[in-house]
Design an enzyme around this catalytic site. Structure first.
Site, PDB file in Angstrom:
ATOM      1  N   PRO A  82       0.782  -1.243   0.000  1.00  0.00           N
ATOM      2  CG  PRO A  82       0.100  -0.875   2.212  1.00  0.00           C
ATOM      3  CD  PRO A  82       0.800  -1.879   1.319  1.00  0.00           C
ATOM      4  CB  CYS A  83       4.434   2.075   0.268  1.00  0.00           C
ATOM      5  SG  CYS A  83       5.152   1.345  -1.204  1.00  0.00           S
ATOM      6  CE  LYS A  84       6.448   4.132  -4.664  1.00  0.00           C
ATOM      7  NZ  LYS A  84       7.306   5.245  -4.505  1.00  0.00           N
TER       8      LYS A  84
END
Length: 184
Positions: free
Chosen positions: A129-131
């Site tokens: 989910p980091c982007k």
């Protein structure tokens, strides 16, 4: 939502409820299950015929959970052949559609990895989910600019789902538009 496009768990639940409402109308199998630890939207036994891996059918199971750390939804999934054999992470990377391969090759470990499902305690693949905020911010800003409501979950799944073989029916987009007309 203002500049910061992260959102809380209650907003996540709201978007999920709208998503489930449409799923029930079209009968495509999404369910809402509440756990003490997390929320998820599992898709039961969704089978997608694939041409790779000896032309066998691959069965995907998708779960959408809320990440308190990233304050965005996260797509967990597992994939197996009909005989129950699980695909490996390398198999998953090879199955990614060609149009997404360049991004995957730039950073496979921060795109799709395998980890323990936070609710089930079983190994699942996960789209990191980091982007999410980075690619969802323009979508949400544009929807506000043109004065059009969007369901975050529907928009997000429409973007990340195809990377791993999950394509939402067009009626999900139409459902959001229909809901707008009913409000006016």
């Amino acid at each position: 939502m203002e500049e910061d496009e992260f959102f809380g768990e209650k907003t996540f639940q709201h978007y999920c409820a709208e998503f489930i409402k449409h799923s029930q109308q079209i009968g495509d199998g999404w369910e809402w299950k509440i756990s003490k630890e997390a929320l998820e939207l599992p898709l039961d036994d969704f089978e997608v015929p694939e041409t790779a891996v000896a032309s066998e059918v691959i069965k995907y199971e998708y779960h959408v959970l809320y990440s308190c750390s990233y304050q965005v939804p996260v797509l967990y999934f597992r994939a197996s052949f009909l005989d129950g054999r699980l695909l490996t992470l390398k198999d998953i990377w090879e199955e990614v559609h060609e149009c997404y391969k360049t991004r995957l090759l730039q950073g496979p470990w921060d795109t799709i990895t395998q980890q323990e499902h936070p609710v089930l305690g079983q190994p699942f693949f996960v789209l990191h989910p980091c982007k999410t905020n980075e690619f969802m911010t323009p979508v949400l800003k544009n929807s506000r600019r043109i004065n059009r409501n969007v369901n975050y979950i529907t928009s997000w799944l429409s973007i990340v789902g195809p990377v791993v073989g999950l394509n939402l029916p067009l009626s999900y987009a139409n459902a959001t538009s229909q809901d707008e007309r009913n409000v006016d």
